[in-house]
Each structure stands twice: as C-alpha cells, then as structure tokens.
Design a protein around this motif. Structure first.
Motif, PDB file in Angstrom:
ATOM      1  N   UNK A  64     -82.748 -83.136  74.682  1.00  0.00           N
ATOM      2  CA  UNK A  64     -84.145 -82.891  74.290  1.00  0.00           C
ATOM      3  C   UNK A  64     -84.162 -82.521  72.808  1.00  0.00           C
ATOM      4  N   UNK A  65     -84.155 -83.544  71.966  1.00  0.00           N
ATOM      5  CA  UNK A  65     -84.079 -83.300  70.523  1.00  0.00           C
ATOM      6  C   UNK A  65     -85.380 -82.713  69.990  1.00  0.00           C
ATOM      7  N   UNK A  66     -86.502 -82.919  70.688  1.00  0.00           N
ATOM      8  CA  UNK A  66     -87.771 -82.302  70.270  1.00  0.00           C
ATOM      9  C   UNK A  66     -87.632 -80.790  70.235  1.00  0.00           C
ATOM     10  N   UNK A  67     -87.069 -80.234  71.291  1.00  0.00           N
ATOM     11  CA  UNK A  67     -86.895 -78.783  71.341  1.00  0.00           C
ATOM     12  C   UNK A  67     -85.744 -78.322  70.458  1.00  0.00           C
ATOM     13  N   UNK A  68     -84.840 -79.222  70.118  1.00  0.00           N
ATOM     14  CA  UNK A  68     -83.706 -78.851  69.280  1.00  0.00           C
ATOM     15  C   UNK A  68     -84.068 -78.626  67.828  1.00  0.00           C
ATOM     16  N   UNK A  69     -85.217 -79.149  67.390  1.00  0.00           N
ATOM     17  CA  UNK A  69     -85.557 -79.056  65.961  1.00  0.00           C
ATOM     18  C   UNK A  69     -86.258 -77.755  65.585  1.00  0.00           C
ATOM     19  N   UNK A  70     -86.830 -77.048  66.535  1.00  0.00           N
ATOM     20  CA  UNK A  70     -87.518 -75.815  66.180  1.00  0.00           C
ATOM     21  C   UNK A  70     -88.502 -75.391  67.250  1.00  0.00           C
ATOM     22  N   UNK A 122     -81.357 -75.999  66.955  1.00  0.00           N
ATOM     23  CA  UNK A 122     -80.743 -75.398  68.141  1.00  0.00           C
ATOM     24  C   UNK A 122     -79.947 -76.465  68.884  1.00  0.00           C
ATOM     25  N   UNK A 123     -78.617 -76.341  68.941  1.00  0.00           N
ATOM     26  CA  UNK A 123     -77.797 -77.355  69.604  1.00  0.00           C
ATOM     27  C   UNK A 123     -77.847 -77.297  71.123  1.00  0.00           C
ATOM     28  N   UNK A 124     -78.538 -76.327  71.679  1.00  0.00           N
ATOM     29  CA  UNK A 124     -78.443 -76.159  73.127  1.00  0.00           C
ATOM     30  C   UNK A 124     -79.138 -77.239  73.935  1.00  0.00           C
ATOM     31  N   UNK A 125     -79.916 -78.085  73.262  1.00  0.00           N
ATOM     32  CA  UNK A 125     -80.566 -79.166  74.003  1.00  0.00           C
ATOM     33  C   UNK A 125     -79.783 -80.465  73.948  1.00  0.00           C
TER      34      UNK A 125
END
Length: 324
Positions: free
Chosen positions: A175-181, A195-198
């Motif tokens: 989920x790169x959308x949530x990974x950006x901020x 955030x790398x957790x996604x």
C-alpha cells in the motif's frame, strides 16, 4: 484514502512488518533510491535506472515503492473534490479496451508528472513501473479501516486501492499510498512521512485494515465480519508484532463494574502500558501479568470509560476497542 494522524492524545495511524533479515537488506535500497532525482522525464527512464541499480525482483519492487513514496504526494484536495467519472462510447470490444488503456495511461502520466495523486494514481503508477522492470503486479480495490468509527460498521465500501506484486513466487501486499505519509487533522494538511511498513505486509495484519471487493485473497475467502467487527490496530502493532490475543472482537459489551481482560503478545512489564479515559487523560494499567510471551491486564469499566478504549504502549497507540 490517506491515513490520519490525530495527535498523540488521540489516534495515530500507520502499519507494516517484515522479516528482520529481509528488512535489513532492503533498507539499503531506500538509501540508494533516496539519492535519485525527484523527477524523471519518463517512467521508462525511471524503470531503466531501477533495473540498472538493482538485480533482484525484491530490490526492484522495493525501489519502486520507495521512489513513489518519496516523491508522489497524496492529493488531499482531489480526495475531497473528486473529478467526475469519465464516460466514453465504443463500437467494439477492441475500441473499449483501447479507451480504457488510454484513460489508465493518462492517470499514470498525471501522477508521474504532477507528483500528486490519490490511491488510484499511486497504484496505477506502481503497477506500470513494476511491469516495466519485469514484475507481475495487480491492482486490488476495496475497503480501508482507519478510524474508530470503522469498528462495527455494518457494511464494507470500495474506498481504497492497493497493489500485489509477485516476488520470488510469492504475492506481496503493498500500500504505497499509505507509505508516503498521512493527513494531520491538527495542521489541516498532508504530512510527508515515508513509512516502509506498507511494503510486503503480513496478510494477517494487512487484512485487519484492508478488505478487497472480491472478499478473497489468493483464492481464499476472507471474513467480512472479522474485518468490520475486529479491533482497530495501528502501525506499531504490526511493526513490533504486537498480536492482540484477547479480546478477539473489536466490540466489547460491558456494564459498570465489569473488568475487561486484554492480552497482547510480545509486550512485557518493562513496557509502559496505559489507556485514555473519557477526557483523553492517560490512565496507567495496574498489576499487569506476563503470560505466554505477552502481557495480560484488566481495565475496570466505570463512568470514566468512554465509547472507545485505545491501548498505548510506550506512547504508541496499539489497539482500539468499541465499548457498548
């Protein structure tokens, strides 16, 4: 749809977890990608750079994730004011497919050139770059669970999108959308916070916050009730593998004088554990017991308990329950 960060005293959202050795290896990928130009003339140029710098599928999948998350920002204005759905006419199936492809190409180029997008743009760009470097990638649409009000919802809705990418014969959830901020409601704007957790999230955690429109994952049926009625978990929950053992439902029926038993794995007495009362004041958990590699404790239901209980470990929100 972006994650929301609602300040320390209320809620804080994000997620992910992956094998320690794997995460150590691919953290080097982030460092390399962080030195890339913030923009490239074409997606082909970016894909060529990634193919040149990285040899394995895992590294290339991560490099695409990192570059997008570093450089494409969530377009919150577009989220609040979505454009009208574009319709078109066609006289044959071939013409229909050409026009769909053109719309998708326009979406990818808009995200890439403007460096702003909502989840549809993030996922389309990720898929495009992944396929250019030889990776099989899919876009999945479905529901997301990010707010207290999401606990115990009656139905799912299609409000989000994410990717699956095939790496080393295994489908990885992304989920790169949530990974950006995230969106900071206190500041009223998006905050860039990689955030790398996604990337390559454990499915058990991922599907606590995502539910695909198909209701399935790799052919296996997912539980819609578990998604809707489960507790709300947060980034640190997944990052630290804080498994919520008890209660297994996010909805707790209780009356004044009842005690709610909570058990969380991979926590110890060395951690500070507390919850927030109705006035958002921290209340320290009393007499926790170490049990089966975790911590068990009780919370007394009284007039100070609000409609929700959020458990914190060392200042990080871990899990929320709805109290009925």
């Amino acid at each position: 749809m972006p994650q929301k960060k609602i300040s320390f005293l209320f809620l804080l959202l994000h997620i992910i977890s992956f094998n320690f050795a794997f995460s150590q290896k691919i953290s080097e990928v982030d460092k390399i990608v962080a030195k890339y130009p913030k923009s490239f003339n074409t997606t082909e140029k970016l894909a060529e750079r990634i193919e040149k710098d990285f040899d394995s599928d895992a590294e290339r999948a991560r490099a695409i994730y990192a570059w997008i998350a570093f450089n494409i920002k969530y377009d919150y204005n577009a989220f609040l004011n979505p454009p009208r759905v574009q319709g078109f006419s066609y006289s044959s199936e071939a013409e229909k497919q050409r026009k769909i492809k053109q719309l998708n190409d326009n979406l990818i180029q808009k995200a890439f050139k403007s460096q702003k997008a909502v989840c549809e743009g993030f996922t389309a760009l990720y898929q495009n770059l992944a396929e250019q470097v030889g990776l099989k990638c899919e876009i999945i649409r479905g529901d997301s669970k990010t707010r207290l009000a999401d606990i115990g919802r009656k139905n799912t809705s299609s409000n989000h999108a994410w990717n699956m990418v095939l790496v080393d014969k295994k489908w990885r959830l992304i989920d790169v959308t949530w990974g950006q901020g995230y969106y900071d409601s206190n500041k009223g704007r998006m905050v860039n916070d990689y955030d790398p957790i996604y990337f390559d999230t454990d499915p058990d955690y991922f599907f606590a916050k995502h539910f695909p429109d198909s209701g399935t994952f790799l052919g296996n049926r997912l539980s819609k009730d578990d998604f809707l009625n489960g507790p709300l978990i947060y980034n640190k929950t997944i990052e630290n593998d804080y498994k919520i053992k008890t209660p297994d439902s996010g909805i707790i029926q209780a009356k004044n004088g009842d005690k709610i038993t909570i058990e969380i794995k991979n926590v110890s007495k060395a951690n500070q554990v507390f919850y927030l009362n109705r006035k958002n004041q921290p209340v320290k958990v009393l007499n926790p017991k170490e049990k089966r590699g975790g911590l068990e404790f009780q919370i007394l239901v009284d007039n100070n308990i609000g409609d929700y209980i959020t458990i914190f470990i060392d200042t990080n929100s871990i899990v929320s329950f709805k109290i009925i």
